[in-house]
Write an enzyme that holds these catalytic residues in place. Structure first.
Site, short mmCIF file in Angstrom:
data_model
loop_
_atom_site.label_atom_id
_atom_site.label_comp_id
_atom_site.label_asym_id
_atom_site.label_seq_id
_atom_site.Cartn_x
_atom_site.Cartn_y
_atom_site.Cartn_z
N HIS A 48 0.98 -1.28 -0.06
CA HIS A 48 -0.06 0.04 0.03
C HIS A 48 0.71 1.24 -0.07
CE1 HIS A 48 0.25 0.91 4.47
NE2 HIS A 48 0.34 -0.41 4.63
N ASP A 94 6.17 0.67 6.56
CA ASP A 94 4.70 0.48 6.47
C ASP A 94 4.15 1.66 5.50
OD1 ASP A 94 2.28 -0.46 6.65
OD2 ASP A 94 2.19 0.58 8.79
N GLU A 149 -4.90 1.75 2.18
CA GLU A 149 -5.01 0.63 3.34
C GLU A 149 -5.17 1.00 4.57
OE1 GLU A 149 -3.44 -2.46 5.90
OE2 GLU A 149 -2.59 -0.30 5.74
N ASP A 190 3.49 -6.53 3.36
CA ASP A 190 2.81 -5.08 4.41
C ASP A 190 3.35 -5.82 5.57
OD1 ASP A 190 1.85 -3.02 5.26
OD2 ASP A 190 -0.30 -3.90 5.14
#
Length: 467
Positions: free
Chosen positions: A279, A291, A325, A353
């Protein structure tokens, strides 16, 4: 001359088609480690763009940058898929303190939870009550909760080796704590950060008010683990201390953003799709390096490595950089919706992820029959210290694609340090190791290569070595 031509063609054939799976994977890993691009891409994404909260200018810049980089790879197709996303903004930095007596205060580290409302302009100050679970809030009831700030202080379970299991065991207090506390008249919520270590970084993350009317919304913030320990200890000494916090966040109207998609069209089965992705959005406190900047650049690198190593996929391979996300999953839902509308047949999807740490293996959401065949590939990964092949979850963004025909998988890096950085201001480029990131990209490429070669219904073990 004819003999020379025959020998040359034979040489090309043997080099192209005579390689074993182990040979191909060795070339993939060598190329990723010696001539990789993922770290360079992450550097730009993190340091030149930064945090990429959905609907923000930085998210728009990330879309433009990654599309431009995919265009440079010479893929068969690169396009933007429109998707409407929520736009929540943090505003001015949050401020909080513990008050033990009038004028006697101790400042603590907090950050607003994503989706929270702001406090009134002058902030909120009230007595605080500590709980360990949402169930405890309902047990205490309105008499104990009304007019107070609820402090959710259930730590991640330290003795669980699978840290995502520990995260799952306590994230409900972040996601639903405000909704439940508001039902009993709380004026605010403070949640212990989802972090296994003690430090001064508050960790944000999504929360929801569910079906509460907006008139009952209360502000919610995360507190660092060090300050959660401090607050808990102070409450044991004096139940009458007060807590003050001020935050300025707000929810604005939805805006248009995009999933970024690139494709190598399959040479034999162009209407069968394999996707790999992460994402593109992140929270705003750091630069979203782990992240999920790491997952995005690893996924881009999969397609680059296929081209760089001369692998011509049988099936169409797509990289999908999903938007939103973190606070809505709109990108993943939109991709699945469009794929269904078009009748596209997706056979395999792989998501990264879980950070850019050393890859350990994969988890698979598939039938027992497919999984047992996939286990035959494990020995191919053994030289790269990849050993974790388990049935389990895959990834949030590829989840909406799930049906009886697709195999879903998630890259599983070593997760012991992941929650030190997750959703916090220290999730920055310097926390990512170049070699670990590149190993993850090679590992993903190798699995995509194998699924493309063998498919999901005719997976063969003929080239694998017994464990």
């Amino acid at each position: 001359m004819k003999q020379f031509t025959f020998i040359l063609c034979l040489f090309i054939f043997l080099n192209t088609f005579g390689q074993s799976d182990a040979d191909v994977m060795e070339k993939i890993y060598s190329t990723a480690l010696n001539k990789g691009k993922s770290y360079e891409w992450l550097d730009y994404l993190s340091n030149q763009i930064g945090g990429r909260l959905s609907g923000s200018l930085n998210a728009e810049r990330a879309v433009e940058y990654t599309k431009a980089e995919l265009d440079l790879l010479g893929l068969d197709k690169v396009w933007l898929q429109p998707v409407m996303v929520p736009r929540w903004v943090r505003g001015a930095p949050e401020y909080a303190y513990i008050e033990t007596a009038p004028g006697k205060t101790t400042t603590v580290n907090i950050c607003a939870l994503g989706g929270s409302i702001a406090t009134p302009g002058g902030g909120v100050k009230a007595n605080i009550i500590e709980v360990k679970s949402i169930e405890e809030v309902s047990q205490l009831g309105r008499a104990a909760i009304e007019g107070k700030i609820v402090f959710f202080n259930r730590p991640m379970q330290a003795d669980l080796i699978h840290t995502f299991e520990a995260y799952g065991g306590c994230v409900d207090q972040r996601g639903s704590g405000a909704k439940e506390a508001a039902k009993y008249g709380a004026v605010g919520v403070i949640v212990r950060s989802m972090n296994l270590r003690l430090d001064d970084f508050p960790h944000t993350g999504g929360m929801s008010y569910g079906d509460l009317p907006s008139s009952q919304y209360i502000p919610a913030a995360a507190i660092s683990t060090n300050d959660a320990e401090l607050l808990s200890n102070m409450l044991q000494l004096d139940k009458n201390i007060k807590f003050f916090f001020r935050q300025n966040c707000q929810q604005l109207k939805d805006v248009q953003s995009y999933n970024v998609i690139g494709e190598i069209t399959g040479s034999e089965f162009p209407n069968e799709y394999i996707i790999v992705g992460g994402h593109l959005d992140s929270w705003d406190l750091g630069d979203g390096a782990h992240d999920d900047g790491a997952g995005c650049v690893q996924s881009m690198e999969v397609l680059r490595l296929l081209k760089e190593t001369g692998i011509k996929p049988k099936r169409s391979i797509r990289v999908v950089l999903f938007m939103n996300e973190e606070n809505g999953l709109r990108g993943g839902k939109k991709y699945a919706e469009v794929a269904k509308q078009k009748g596209e047949r997706h056979i395999f999807a792989l998501e990264s992820d879980s950070g850019g740490f050393t890859p350990r293996g994969f988890s698979f959401d598939c039938s027992d029959a497919v999984f047992n065949k996939v286990l035959g590939w494990r020995s191919l990964f053994k030289p790269y210290l990849i050993h974790y092949f388990e049935k389990g979850g895959s990834g949030a963004d590829i989840g909406p694609l799930k049906d009886e025909n697709i195999v879903l998988a998630g890259l599983r890096p070593d997760s012991q340090r992941y929650f030190d950085y997750h959703h916090a201001s220290n999730d920055t480029f310097d926390a990512v190791n170049k070699r670990e990131l590149e190993l993850g990209a090679a590992t993903m490429t190798s699995l995509v290569y194998l699924f493309d070669k063998y498919g999901t219904t005719t997976i063969s073990n003929t080239e694998t070595i017994k464990d």
